[in-house]
Structures are given as structure tokens and as C-alpha cells.
Design an enzyme around this catalytic site. Structure first.
Site, mmCIF file in Angstrom:
data_model
loop_
_atom_site.group_PDB
_atom_site.id
_atom_site.type_symbol
_atom_site.label_atom_id
_atom_site.label_comp_id
_atom_site.label_asym_id
_atom_site.label_seq_id
_atom_site.Cartn_x
_atom_site.Cartn_y
_atom_site.Cartn_z
ATOM 1 N N TYR A 1 -10.136 75.744 -31.582
ATOM 2 C CA TYR A 1 -9.623 77.088 -31.659
ATOM 3 C C TYR A 1 -10.618 77.769 -32.862
ATOM 4 C CZ TYR A 1 -5.701 76.242 -28.513
ATOM 5 O OH TYR A 1 -4.965 76.019 -27.433
ATOM 6 N N GLU B 1 0.753 72.158 -27.814
ATOM 7 C CA GLU B 1 -0.094 71.025 -27.371
ATOM 8 C C GLU B 1 0.144 69.867 -28.169
ATOM 9 O OE1 GLU B 1 -3.920 73.303 -27.520
ATOM 10 O OE2 GLU B 1 -2.929 74.486 -26.309
ATOM 11 N N GLY C 1 -0.562 74.135 -1.521
ATOM 12 C CA GLY C 1 0.556 74.465 -2.439
ATOM 13 C C GLY C 1 1.792 73.500 -2.264
#
Length: 398
Positions: A98, A140, A276
Site C-alpha cells: 500500500y 485482509e 456464473g
């Protein structure tokens, strides 16, 4: 929550940044890959970069998050954050990355907006970035902890034990761990990442839903070959179709994903189109194994019966549900599917019970149409959940 001093700055500059966010994200990725070319080769989806879809998704997520901070300071876009965090965890993203993103993103902002980026503006948008980044890092960290993995250490070696041709464009691969141990648990609806080495040496990663019910010592993924028409040819799907054979070892992640079968006894709508169907099969398998008393309405749309992957399995699983019903639409049903309707899926005439929770997966036009119909029928937006294969270009869809 955004600070008092930053809120008016973000409110005033959001239109300017929003108007330029596409240019900003395009420049950001150029700077990032110039500095770290291995990220494009071994982490980011090169097809999505070439099509511009990843840039659009990043731009949309930043704008949506900033707008939420200003317009709804008491809330947080948890659905969007959870979806992004699960995708990041499935790629093995780590918290230190990040800082790298921040460096190149803010360099791009300064270059695109020039003198408009005063110290005050830069500080306010820096606050927005780290509010979003730290929220994702926290989610996360929890995902890694729940999966029993150290940060970013999500990969395992899995052997292909069986390969089945489902349709002309779709194959399913049965996987087991090479050390013979259990594949581990997952929640119906989750996906795994598969990393393959391509002929040019790149190690590209793609996500595939686990299309089997939990509880087996083996997993199954179903892969549709992505044809190059409006988007680039699918590098990984094509490689798997052409080269993945029984006995071959693949690098596969732990399971992640936030579109999961809910607990409880409330009625469900499982609506899918094309490939899907894969997360819905895992949900159906779990429901059938438990002989659930829940009312389960299953909707599926496809081009033709021959293009309908796992068609017989879907019929069998729905039939095993005490209160299950299956509704099919094909663009060209033909004589082999007399039970199906012709054309696009239409949920407006279905008998849907009160208290329904809906799960959608398929191409964006399909999900937009079904979601719109459900909203018009009075289903609350928070009761409609979806899975997007690829970058999420449908922000705010929940």
C-alpha cells in the site's frame, strides 16, 4: 471517519478529482509498472490492463469511497471494501504494498492536477487514501488469519486428478493437494486464484469459483475460455484449456470471496448466466446435501443448452431440494430443452416469497437487469448480492 478539516476540502475537490480520476489512474499504473515491471508480469491481470478495465475499477472505487466519506460520514462501504479485500487476499497482497501504491498514485495526482494540488488538498486526499487503505489492510489481515496463512502466504501445490469437457468452451478440473492432505474447508460461493507460467515467462493469476460443494478431499474449478473479441484473449483460460492435463501440478491459493451461502432458513434466489453458474453450484451442492427446508428459486440463462455448463448436475441438485424450483432461459432453446423459455432471463413473473435473499453471478448486463427487476418488485437493495468475474465495474450495486 474523515476529519473535520478534510471534509470540506474533499467535498469541494471531489468533482475536479472525479473528472480526472481516469487519467490519474492510467498514469498511476504507468508509473507503478515503470518502477516495478514484475508487478504487471506476475501479479496484475495483463488483459484487464490492456482493456482499461482495471483502471476503471480503481478509479471507481476511489471516487465511491471518497463520496461515501462526504455524503454518509457515519457509514462505510463495507460491501465494496470486503469485495476488494477478498480479491487482494486471493492475490497475496501484503500491507507494505500500500505504501508503494500511495507513492505512485499521489505522484500521478500531482502531475495531472498540477497547481490545484495545494498542501491542504494533498493532505485531505492523503487522509482519504489511508482511511481506505487501512480499512482494507485490517480486513485482509483477518482474511489471512481465518485462512490459517501468514500475510501473503496463500499458495499451495495442487495436482489435476481429472479433466472434464463440460461444453465446447468450458472444462472443469478436479484438484487435490500434492501432499495428500485435505484440501481444507471453504464456504460455498468462494473462489481460488490459479497462477500459471506463460510462454513468455510471466506468472499470471486468475480467480475461479469452486464449483463443488465443501466437504470433499478434492476441489473443482470450471474454466471458460475467454475469446478475444471486444476484450483481449484470455491468457490463463486459454493456457488451462490447451495445457492443463491430468497429473499436472498447479499453484492454487486458499479460498476467498464474500459471496457466500448465508446461514439460516430464509428463502433464496440463485440467479446465474453462463459460467456464473459456478458459485451457485457450490451453494446448491451444500443445500442439497443438507436436505434444506429452505425455499430455493434457481434461475439460469445461457446461449443454448449445449453451452450450459453442468446442466445435468444443476437439474439433479435442484431436484434434490424439497422446496427447490429451476427456471431456465436460452437464447436458442431448441428441441433439447422443452422446459426452458426463450430469450433473456425474466424474474418479473416468478413467484418469489417474502424475506428473499438474492445471489447473482454472470455478465454485468444480466446482473443489472435482474437486480433492477428485483428492486422494482420491492426486494431491498441490501438483500441482493453479486459476484463479478474480473474488476468490479459495478460499484454501488448493493
Amino acid at each position: 471517519m474523515l476529519s473535520e478539516q478534510s471534509t470540506p476540502v474533499i467535498r469541494d475537490t471531489l468533482p475536479v478529482v472525479g473528472a480526472a480520476i481516469g487519467e490519474i489512474t492510467e498514469l498511476f499504473y504507468a508509473k507503478l509498472f515503470d518502477d516495478r515491471p514484475e508487478l504487471l508480469r506476475d501479479l496484475f491481470n495483463r488483459g484487464n490492463q490492456a482493456s482499461g478495465e482495471q483502471q476503471k475499477a480503481l478509479a471507481g472505487s476511489i471516487a465511491a469511497f471518497a463520496s461515501m466519506l462526504v455524503e454518509h460520514p457515519e457509514a462505510r462501504p463495507d460491501a465494496m471494501l470486503a469485495r476488494i479485500a477478498n480479491k487482494h487476499a486471493s492475490l497475496g497482497i501484503t500491507s507494505d504494498q500500500y505504501k508503494l501504491v500511495h507513492q505512485h498514485l499521489f505522484s500521478a495526482i500531482a502531475e495531472v492536477l498540477g497547481e490545484a494540488v495545494t498542501e491542504e488538498v494533498a493532505a485531505a486526499w492523503d487522509e482519504v487514501y489511508w482511511l481506505m487503505a487501512n480499512a482494507l489492510i485490517a480486513i485482509e489481515a483477518r482474511l489471512y488469519r481465518d485462512s490459517g496463512a501468514a500475510e501473503g502466504d496463500i499458495w499451495q501445490q495442487m495436482e489435476i486428478t481429472e479433466r472434464r469437457v463440460e461444453t465446447p468452451d468450458t472444462v472443469s478440473l478436479i484438484l487435490r493437494r500434492t501432499d495428500g492432505s485435505s484440501t481444507g474447508s471453504f464456504r460455498p460461493g468462494q473462489y481460488v486464484s490459479v497462477q500459471v507460467q506463460l510462454p513468455d515467462g510471466a506468472r499470471q493469476i486468475r480467480q475461479y469459483s469452486l464449483s463443488c460443494a465443501p466437504g470433499s478431499r478434492q476441489w473443482r474449478i470450471t474454466v471458460k475460455r475467454v475469446r478475444g473479441t471486444d476484450t483481449p484473449e484470455g491468457e490463463v483460460s486459454s493456457w488451462l484449456h490447451d495445457h492443463a492435463q491430468v497429473g499436472q501440478v498447479l499453484t492454487v491459493s486458499a479460498p476467498f470471496g464474500d459471496l457466500v451461502l448465508p446461514e439460516g432458513d430464509g428463502p433464496l434466489l440463485l440467479a446465474s448466466a453462463g459460467v456464473g453458474i459456478t458459485p451457485m453450484l457450490a451453494m446448491l451442492g451444500e443445500l442439497a446435501a443438507a436436505a434444506t427446508p429452505r425455499a430455493v428459486t434457481v434461475v439460469h440463462a445461457d446461449r443454448t443448452p449445449a453451452d450450459h455448463a453442468h446442466r445435468n448436475e444443476q437439474h439433479r441438485l435442484v431436484k434434490a431440494l424439497p422446496h427447490g424450483s429451476l427456471h431456465l432461459w436460452y437464447e436458442a432453446p431448441g428441441a433439447t430443452a422443452p422446459e426452458a423459455s426463450s430469450g433473456q432471463a425474466d424474474v418479473t413473473a416468478l413467484d418469489l416469497p417474502e424475506g428473499l435473499t438474492a445471489y447473482l453471478c454472470g455478465p454485468l448486463p444480466f446482473m443489472r437487469a435482474v437486480r433492477g427487476d428485483l428492486l422494482r418488485r420491492g426486494l431491498p437493495a441490501e438483500s441482493i448480492h453479486y459476484e463479478v468475474f474480473g474488476p468490479d465495474l459495478w460499484l454501488g450495486g448493493e
